[in-house]
Design a protein around this motif. Sequence first.
Motif, PDB file in Angstrom:
ATOM      1  N   ALA A 254       0.883  -1.651   0.124  1.00 16.28           N
ATOM      2  CA  ALA A 254       0.020   0.020   0.199  1.00 16.28           C
ATOM      3  C   ALA A 254       1.014   1.026   0.106  1.00 16.28           C
ATOM      4  O   ALA A 254       1.866   1.272   0.687  1.00 16.28           O
ATOM      5  N   ILE A 255       0.339   2.284  -0.689  1.00 14.98           N
ATOM      6  CA  ILE A 255       1.179   3.751  -0.792  1.00 14.98           C
ATOM      7  C   ILE A 255      -0.252   4.651   0.247  1.00 14.98           C
ATOM      8  O   ILE A 255      -1.428   4.126   0.457  1.00 14.98           O
ATOM      9  N   ILE A 256       0.174   5.993   1.304  1.00 18.73           N
ATOM     10  CA  ILE A 256      -0.223   6.536   2.215  1.00 18.73           C
ATOM     11  C   ILE A 256       0.092   7.936   1.210  1.00 18.73           C
ATOM     12  O   ILE A 256       1.211   7.797   1.026  1.00 18.73           O
ATOM     13  N   THR A 257      -0.664   8.167   0.931  1.00 15.31           N
ATOM     14  CA  THR A 257      -0.180   9.647   0.516  1.00 15.31           C
ATOM     15  C   THR A 257      -1.262  11.305   0.385  1.00 15.31           C
ATOM     16  O   THR A 257      -2.959  11.042   1.771  1.00 15.31           O
ATOM     17  N   GLY A 258      -1.094  12.370   0.025  1.00 15.54           N
ATOM     18  CA  GLY A 258      -2.665  13.274   0.509  1.00 15.54           C
ATOM     19  C   GLY A 258      -2.856  13.965  -0.748  1.00 15.54           C
ATOM     20  O   GLY A 258      -2.368  13.333  -1.699  1.00 15.54           O
ATOM     21  N   ALA A 259      -4.204  14.588  -1.015  1.00 11.86           N
ATOM     22  CA  ALA A 259      -4.439  15.405  -1.404  1.00 11.86           C
ATOM     23  C   ALA A 259      -4.708  16.592  -2.434  1.00 11.86           C
ATOM     24  O   ALA A 259      -3.837  17.050  -1.160  1.00 11.86           O
TER      25      ALA A 259
ATOM     26  N   LYS B 196       2.201  -6.565   5.395  1.00  9.99           N
ATOM     27  CA  LYS B 196       1.960  -6.137   3.959  1.00  9.99           C
ATOM     28  C   LYS B 196       3.175  -5.109   4.557  1.00  9.99           C
ATOM     29  O   LYS B 196       2.323  -3.808   5.375  1.00  9.99           O
ATOM     30  N   PRO B 197       3.864  -4.252   2.911  1.00  7.51           N
ATOM     31  CA  PRO B 197       4.134  -2.848   3.193  1.00  7.51           C
ATOM     32  C   PRO B 197       3.613  -2.227   3.355  1.00  7.51           C
ATOM     33  O   PRO B 197       3.024  -1.973   1.511  1.00  7.51           O
ATOM     34  N   ILE B 198       4.074  -1.215   3.583  1.00  9.94           N
ATOM     35  CA  ILE B 198       3.218   0.205   3.418  1.00  9.94           C
ATOM     36  C   ILE B 198       4.018   1.381   3.381  1.00  9.94           C
ATOM     37  O   ILE B 198       4.589   2.019   4.248  1.00  9.94           O
ATOM     38  N   ILE B 199       4.217   1.892   2.345  1.00 13.26           N
ATOM     39  CA  ILE B 199       4.749   3.526   2.334  1.00 13.26           C
ATOM     40  C   ILE B 199       4.013   4.744   1.918  1.00 13.26           C
ATOM     41  O   ILE B 199       3.521   4.650   1.744  1.00 13.26           O
ATOM     42  N   ALA B 200       5.328   5.336   2.385  1.00 13.15           N
ATOM     43  CA  ALA B 200       4.212   6.947   2.601  1.00 13.15           C
ATOM     44  C   ALA B 200       4.903   7.274   1.483  1.00 13.15           C
ATOM     45  O   ALA B 200       6.072   7.806   0.935  1.00 13.15           O
ATOM     46  N   ALA B 201       3.841   8.426   0.276  1.00 11.00           N
ATOM     47  CA  ALA B 201       4.582   9.159  -0.638  1.00 11.00           C
ATOM     48  C   ALA B 201       4.369  10.344   0.063  1.00 11.00           C
ATOM     49  O   ALA B 201       3.192  11.201  -0.472  1.00 11.00           O
TER      50      ALA B 201
END
Length: 259
Positions: A51-56, A98-103
């Motif tokens: 997964a990726i976590i990012t902002g709008a 599961k890998p979760i990375i921040a964009a």
Amino acid sequence: MYNSLLVTTAQHICTITINRPDKLNALNATVVEELGMAIDEIISNPDIQSAIITGAGPKSFVAGADISEFLTLNETEGAALAARGQAMVFTKIEQSPKPIIAAVNGFALGGGCELAMACHFRIAAEQAKFGQPEVNLGLIPGYGGTQRLTQLIGKGRALEMMMTGNMIDAATALQYGLVNHVVPAEMLLEKAIGLLTLINSKAPLAIAKCIAAANAVFDAGKDGYAVEVAAFGACFATADKQEGTTAFIEKRKPVFTGK
């Protein structure tokens, strides 16, 4: 299902976008609750491998917490807020198999910096900025920031950031080891997806054990070397180990099944 998040899945990669651009994607109770739900879905859904976590929007990843929610809290309620957020979201991300990375597409301040640090690693856009400015409010980081920032960049640099409240830019974050890569904004998600596509091609059970063993380094209740030995041994009981070693001998690409 979500009011404050956009959640999509493609090619086994889930992208969570915190969608409050008018509030610079600040964390409030709803965002924290929904992030917890989304992380649960990532962990439990067999179709999702990472997964990726990012902002709008172009300005902010997460520019801190919603301070208006702090105004009426007393000591007990403040501690409960921090404990609940850590348990619901931040620790859950860090311990996800599961890998979760921040964009990180913009400001990652306060709880936003803490959210990025809870992820397994971080990629930043060139305009990203990081900071823990809680001292300006008479507070300290409460979602694990004092611990993870120190782990990632060292005590001296972490204390300077926390005690001054100063921000650092993406280039400095890369120098400090806070982020793994800095890329132009238009390439941020492409870079994140490329890395996760590569990681997703590896053995999922081995990836999960890498995460668990690395986390054990910072867990005073665990002997990290013993965790590694046990995890290494457990890999020998998997079909993926048999496939990986056989494929290596046969000079072909392995096809892992997560079993």
